[in-house]
Every structure is written in C-alpha cells, then in structure tokens.
Design a protein around this motif. Structure first.
Motif: not given
Length: 375
Positions: A361-362, A364-366
């Motif tokens: 998730d991190w 994909k968030g970045r």
C-alpha cells in the motif's frame, strides 16, 4: 469472500492433506516409489496394484498441480484488481510475494532444525542431523533445495512471479486472448534456452498461466458450460489420468494441468446448491484445512519424520507393509501437524500478510516517485 473462493480454499486444504498421505506411503519403501513410476498395466500382484491405487488417490504430485493452478488464479485475480502503472504493479506484487513466502518458511526451517538438533542429543539412536548450517542457510534463501524437500514448490512460486506479471500484462493488452497466448508460449518454450535452465519452470510454468485463464471471459464461459458436469467426475478423471502412463511421461503434467483448469473453472462458477463437491469443499472442516494449508504444508515434513522414526524404533519391520503403514503414517502425521500449523498461521502467516499489505500500500501510495526511480 465469495462462495467460489470458499470452495477453492477447501480444495487447497484437501490437496495439502493429500501430500501428507502421499509421502507417508512413498517414503517407506523403494517399492512404493517404483510403483508410482510404473503404469497400472505394468503392475504384477495384488499388493502392487493396491499400492498404485493408493498413490493415485493420494497423489502428491497431482496436489502440486492443484497448488500451482490455484496460485495462478488467486494471484491473477489480485493483479487484476490493481490499476497502477506497470513498474509499480511489478514492484508491489514482487515485494508482497517475497514477504508472503519467506517468513513462514524461515520459521518452519528453524523448528525443523531445532527438533533434529535436540533429537540428536536426546535420542541419538533415532535422530541424527543430516544437514549442515550452510545447507540450512542456502535452503532458507530458496536459491537451492539442499535439505528441505518440500520447499521446492516455494522456489517455483518465486520463479512464477515474472510468469504471472507477464500473463497479467498480456491480459491488459489483449484480454482473454493474451492469457491464452501466455499458456501457449509456456507450453511451447520448455525445451528452449529460455525456460530449460530455470529450475521447475520448464514443466510447471504454464500451470500458473492456466490459473489466470480461469478468471478471464474464456474461463467464465467454460465454467458456465460445465454447470451440468459434476465436479467429482472431473476430479476423478484428473486423479486417474496418471494411472495408465509412466510417471515421467510428457503428457502427465500437461493433461493433469488442463483437467485441474477445468475443475477450477467448474468450481469457480458453481455454488454449493449446484454441486455436491462444491458444497463439501465449502463446509467448515474443508475451510479449516484450507485456511492453514500453507503452514500445514511447511510443517508436515517434520511430522512425517517424527512418526516414521518413532514407528521404526519400536517396529523395525513396519516398512515391509508400506501401503498399510504408509496410510497410518500419513494419517498420524496429518493429526500431529494440525495444531502447530494453526499456530504458525495465526502468529506468523497473518502478521506477515498484514506487513506485506502495508508495504505494498505504501509502494502504491508513492507511485509517482517510484515510477521515476524505476524508469
């Protein structure tokens, strides 16, 4: 979780139990191994035929085919739910798979090695450490299987990461036809320089792409077309296929792969009301086995060692009756593995799944800075 995934979890659980029974029989006697290698029509004598029938019903190699096709389907579904750019998708998926596979393996290897070391000191007449610390570390890296035979399937799962990513991107570009193209290429390439040197992929790579094909429009149409065909009929055909061919015949894995593909298509697009096998795979016991199946698979080799060594210590001649005692060994090893597998699932698998999810998730968030980095 939809009913179709519930039933597939149950299928995975019973496949793991099958592996335990299979190794219970197979590891006791060279005669059992010889029986597995020969077709049924080459067997001579009732006991040899019973051995062949037992290894057909509890066929660990067939279970591995189920594992790989199921992995292909579940992981392809996961990839289909992402809308990230290709570089981010590939990075997030690869990291998540590494985190999913390695920590449970490391804990299982530590337990395995600990029992052997303790057993060597406490009961040297029964136990002896047959591996070095270097072999343990090499096996833990999955770069080579040096002492823990069950881990070869995890190496295959790691090597399948580019296969699954390629299948996903072909589907993005060409739809169902792209996945069918991936299956075709992976069936055509094993003898070439591209796949032949890669461990386990030459024979098994196409199985992961077949799993992806289940979730395409092509798989859905096939699944709907099989609604009237009992799933147990496809399963019986799948299990019996290996009976009449030499074990290493080129058609065995290919035909079993396509039969599992049909079985999973059938289960995926049926409900418990439609089919008795789907209902059985959806019941509570099947779900429990499915839930802990990965941990069970990792810890079962140790349970088999404990049961076999104990029986041999008290009854040295038991290996002469490898079918009866093999089934007993498999059953006892299964029962012994259940509680430790539930522990490993709860305290290792679930936390690492959550860690993998948070990290991806991190990632994909970045997405934007990572895309610039990868490019």
């Amino acid at each position: 979780m939809t009913r179709r995934f519930v039933a597939l979890d149950g299928l995975r659980g019973w496949a793991a139990i099958t592996v335990s029974m299979y190794h219970g029989i197979l590891q006791l006697s060279p005669a059992a191994h010889d029986s597995m290698m020969r077709p049924l029509q080459s067997e001579d004598g009732l006991y040899a035929v019973l051995s062949k029938l037992s290894l057909m019903l509890f066929n660990g190699n067939a279970a591995v085919v189920i594992f790989f096709v199921l992995s292909g389907k579940v992981l392809f579904d996961s990839l289909q739910r992402t809308e990230n750019k290709p570089a981010v998708t590939a990075l997030a998926f690869s990291v998540k798979r590494l985190i999913r596979l390695y920590p449970p393996l490391w804990v299982a290897l530590a337990i395995y090695a600990g029992v052997f070391i303790a057993g060597t000191h406490l009961m040297p007449s029964v136990w002896s450490v047959y591996f070095t610390f270097k072999q343990l570390l090499i096996n833990a890296s999955l770069t080579q299987v040096t002492m823990y035979g069950a881990s070869w399937t995890l190496t295959a799962e790691l090597l399948a990461i580019p296969v699954l990513l390629g299948t996903h991107f072909l589907h993005r570009a060409f739809g169902s036809g792209g996945v069918f193209l991936a299956v075709t290429l992976l069936l055509a390439l094993p003898g070439t320089a591209l796949l032949a040197p890669v461990p386990y992929m030459s024979e098994h790579a196409f199985l992961f792409a077949l799993g992806g094909l289940v979730s395409t429009d092509m798989g859905a149409k096939l699944g709907q077309g099989l609604r009237r065909v009992p799933a147990i009929f496809i399963l019986a055909l799948f299990l019996s296929w290996v009976m009449f061919f030499p074990y290493q015949h080129v058609t065995v894995v290919i035909c079993q792969g396509f039969l599992v593909f049909l079985l999973i298509c059938k289960i995926s697009y049926s409900t418990a009301d439609d089919d008795k096998l789907v209902a059985f795979l959806s019941n509570r016991l099947s779900q429990y086995f499915g839930e802990i199946s990965f941990s069970f698979y990792l810890l079962n080799p140790l349970s088999l060692e404990i049961v076999e060594r104990t029986l041999y210590y008290f009854l040295p001649t038991y290996k002469e009756h490898y079918v009866e005692f093999g089934l007993l060994v498999g059953l006892l090893a299964t029962l012994i593995t259940l509680a430790p597998a539930a522990w490993l699932y709860r305290f290792v698998e679930i936390p690492t799944i959550n860690i993998g999810r948070n990290i991806t998730d991190w990632i994909k968030g970045r997405q934007r800075p990572l895309e610039r980095f990868v490019s």
